[in-house]
Design a protein around this motif. Structure first.
Motif, PDB file in Angstrom:
ATOM      1  N   ALA A  43       0.823  -1.209   0.000  1.00 57.37           N
ATOM      2  CA  ALA A  43       0.000   0.000   0.000  1.00 57.37           C
ATOM      3  C   ALA A  43       0.859   1.262   0.000  1.00 57.37           C
ATOM      4  N   LEU A  44       1.951   1.235   0.734  1.00 56.80           N
ATOM      5  CA  LEU A  44       2.837   2.398   0.786  1.00 56.80           C
ATOM      6  C   LEU A  44       3.601   2.596  -0.523  1.00 56.80           C
ATOM      7  N   ALA A  45       3.860   1.526  -1.256  1.00 52.51           N
ATOM      8  CA  ALA A  45       4.599   1.624  -2.520  1.00 52.51           C
ATOM      9  C   ALA A  45       3.725   2.145  -3.660  1.00 52.51           C
ATOM     10  N   ARG A  46       2.426   1.804  -3.635  1.00 52.06           N
ATOM     11  CA  ARG A  46       1.533   2.221  -4.718  1.00 52.06           C
ATOM     12  C   ARG A  46       1.479   3.738  -4.848  1.00 52.06           C
ATOM     13  N   GLY A  47       1.587   4.191  -6.081  1.00 46.57           N
ATOM     14  CA  GLY A  47       1.508   5.612  -6.366  1.00 46.57           C
ATOM     15  C   GLY A  47       2.831   6.345  -6.268  1.00 46.57           C
ATOM     16  N   ARG A  48       3.888   5.630  -5.920  1.00 44.87           N
ATOM     17  CA  ARG A  48       5.210   6.253  -5.777  1.00 44.87           C
ATOM     18  C   ARG A  48       6.136   5.824  -6.916  1.00 44.87           C
ATOM     19  N   LYS A  49       7.120   6.649  -7.166  1.00 40.32           N
ATOM     20  CA  LYS A  49       8.116   6.349  -8.201  1.00 40.32           C
ATOM     21  C   LYS A  49       8.995   5.192  -7.744  1.00 40.32           C
ATOM     22  N   VAL A  50       9.418   4.397  -8.700  1.00 40.45           N
ATOM     23  CA  VAL A  50      10.239   3.220  -8.431  1.00 40.45           C
ATOM     24  C   VAL A  50      11.499   3.593  -7.647  1.00 40.45           C
ATOM     25  N   ASP A  51      12.233   4.608  -8.096  1.00 35.94           N
ATOM     26  CA  ASP A  51      13.496   4.951  -7.432  1.00 35.94           C
ATOM     27  C   ASP A  51      13.288   5.431  -6.000  1.00 35.94           C
ATOM     28  N   GLU A  52      12.159   6.073  -5.724  1.00 33.70           N
ATOM     29  CA  GLU A  52      11.836   6.519  -4.366  1.00 33.70           C
ATOM     30  C   GLU A  52      11.630   5.318  -3.435  1.00 33.70           C
ATOM     31  N   VAL A  53      10.913   4.313  -3.932  1.00 30.33           N
ATOM     32  CA  VAL A  53      10.637   3.119  -3.124  1.00 30.33           C
ATOM     33  C   VAL A  53      11.913   2.317  -2.921  1.00 30.33           C
ATOM     34  N   VAL A  54      12.737   2.195  -3.945  1.00 32.77           N
ATOM     35  CA  VAL A  54      14.014   1.482  -3.810  1.00 32.77           C
ATOM     36  C   VAL A  54      14.858   2.145  -2.723  1.00 32.77           C
ATOM     37  N   ALA A  55      14.963   3.464  -2.754  1.00 30.80           N
ATOM     38  CA  ALA A  55      15.779   4.189  -1.771  1.00 30.80           C
ATOM     39  C   ALA A  55      15.244   4.003  -0.352  1.00 30.80           C
ATOM     40  N   ALA A  56      13.932   3.947  -0.199  1.00 27.40           N
ATOM     41  CA  ALA A  56      13.336   3.823   1.128  1.00 27.40           C
ATOM     42  C   ALA A  56      13.441   2.409   1.707  1.00 27.40           C
ATOM     43  N   LEU A  57      13.381   1.392   0.857  1.00 27.16           N
ATOM     44  CA  LEU A  57      13.277   0.011   1.350  1.00 27.16           C
ATOM     45  C   LEU A  57      14.569  -0.789   1.304  1.00 27.16           C
ATOM     46  N   ARG A  58      15.520  -0.368   0.492  1.00 25.89           N
ATOM     47  CA  ARG A  58      16.763  -1.129   0.347  1.00 25.89           C
ATOM     48  C   ARG A  58      17.485  -1.217   1.693  1.00 25.89           C
ATOM     49  N   GLY A  59      17.890  -2.435   2.043  1.00 22.82           N
ATOM     50  CA  GLY A  59      18.690  -2.646   3.248  1.00 22.82           C
ATOM     51  C   GLY A  59      17.912  -2.967   4.507  1.00 22.82           C
ATOM     52  N   ILE A  60      16.578  -2.986   4.444  1.00 19.66           N
ATOM     53  CA  ILE A  60      15.790  -3.341   5.631  1.00 19.66           C
ATOM     54  C   ILE A  60      15.998  -4.830   5.919  1.00 19.66           C
ATOM     55  N   ASP A  61      16.288  -5.142   7.168  1.00 22.40           N
ATOM     56  CA  ASP A  61      16.599  -6.515   7.578  1.00 22.40           C
ATOM     57  C   ASP A  61      15.456  -7.108   8.397  1.00 22.40           C
ATOM     58  N   CYS A  62      15.194  -8.380   8.218  1.00 20.79           N
ATOM     59  CA  CYS A  62      14.194  -9.106   9.003  1.00 20.79           C
ATOM     60  C   CYS A  62      14.885 -10.197   9.813  1.00 20.79           C
ATOM     61  N   ARG A  63      14.913 -10.014  11.100  1.00 26.53           N
ATOM     62  CA  ARG A  63      15.415 -11.045  12.018  1.00 26.53           C
ATOM     63  C   ARG A  63      16.814 -11.556  11.696  1.00 26.53           C
ATOM     64  N   GLY A  64      17.692 -10.663  11.283  1.00 26.00           N
ATOM     65  CA  GLY A  64      19.075 -11.040  11.029  1.00 26.00           C
ATOM     66  C   GLY A  64      19.300 -11.840   9.757  1.00 26.00           C
ATOM     67  N   ARG A  65      18.342 -11.834   8.856  1.00 24.77           N
ATOM     68  CA  ARG A  65      18.469 -12.602   7.609  1.00 24.77           C
ATOM     69  C   ARG A  65      19.338 -11.899   6.570  1.00 24.77           C
ATOM     70  N   GLY A  66      19.593 -10.610   6.786  1.00 20.12           N
ATOM     71  CA  GLY A  66      20.337  -9.851   5.796  1.00 20.12           C
ATOM     72  C   GLY A  66      19.454  -9.307   4.694  1.00 20.12           C
ATOM     73  N   THR A  67      18.175  -9.588   4.761  1.00 20.53           N
ATOM     74  CA  THR A  67      17.194  -9.091   3.801  1.00 20.53           C
ATOM     75  C   THR A  67      15.826  -9.122   4.462  1.00 20.53           C
ATOM     76  N   SER A  68      14.808  -8.737   3.726  1.00 20.62           N
ATOM     77  CA  SER A  68      13.426  -8.731   4.212  1.00 20.62           C
ATOM     78  C   SER A  68      12.511  -8.651   3.000  1.00 20.62           C
ATOM     79  N   CYS A  69      11.226  -8.785   3.202  1.00 20.69           N
ATOM     80  CA  CYS A  69      10.298  -8.621   2.076  1.00 20.69           C
ATOM     81  C   CYS A  69      10.392  -7.209   1.490  1.00 20.69           C
ATOM     82  N   PRO A  70      10.459  -6.139   2.311  1.00 20.73           N
ATOM     83  CA  PRO A  70      10.652  -4.814   1.718  1.00 20.73           C
ATOM     84  C   PRO A  70      11.966  -4.706   0.946  1.00 20.73           C
ATOM     85  N   ASP A  71      13.046  -5.271   1.470  1.00 18.90           N
ATOM     86  CA  ASP A  71      14.335  -5.246   0.782  1.00 18.90           C
ATOM     87  C   ASP A  71      14.259  -6.017  -0.532  1.00 18.90           C
TER      88      ASP A  71
END
Length: 84
Positions: A43-71
């Motif tokens: 829902a937060l990604a819809r309506g936004r430019k691709v590069d804006e979403v990439v910048a906001a979500l890149r590098g988010i980690d889930c439980r020490g996995r080194g990645t996440s669904c947002p990443d």
């Protein structure tokens, strides 16, 4: 353009993304993963430019996995931009 991306290292199994000709995200769905979180990210990604979403979500980690669904969404979008 519609992208289907198989994420790695997370619970979701597939991310589908619709992007219009102006690089604006018009739809995101996750197959699997934590339903509330993935619906919120979509829902937060819809309506936004691709590069804006990439910048906001890149590098988010889930439980020490080194990645996440947002990443992984950021990775899918970055791949889409690179392949245009």
């Amino acid at each position: 353009m519609t992208i289907e991306y198989k994420p790695a290292g997370v619970c979701s199994r597939l991310i589908k993304i619709d992007i219009d000709d102006n690089d604006v995200i018009t739809g995101v769905t996750f197959d699997g993963g934590c339903a509330g979180n993935t619906q919120g990210v979509a829902a937060l990604a819809r309506g936004r430019k691709v590069d804006e979403v990439v910048a906001a979500l890149r590098g988010i980690d889930c439980r020490g996995r080194g990645t996440s669904c947002p990443d992984q969404l950021a990775a899918a979008l970055a791949t889409a931009l690179a392949n245009r």
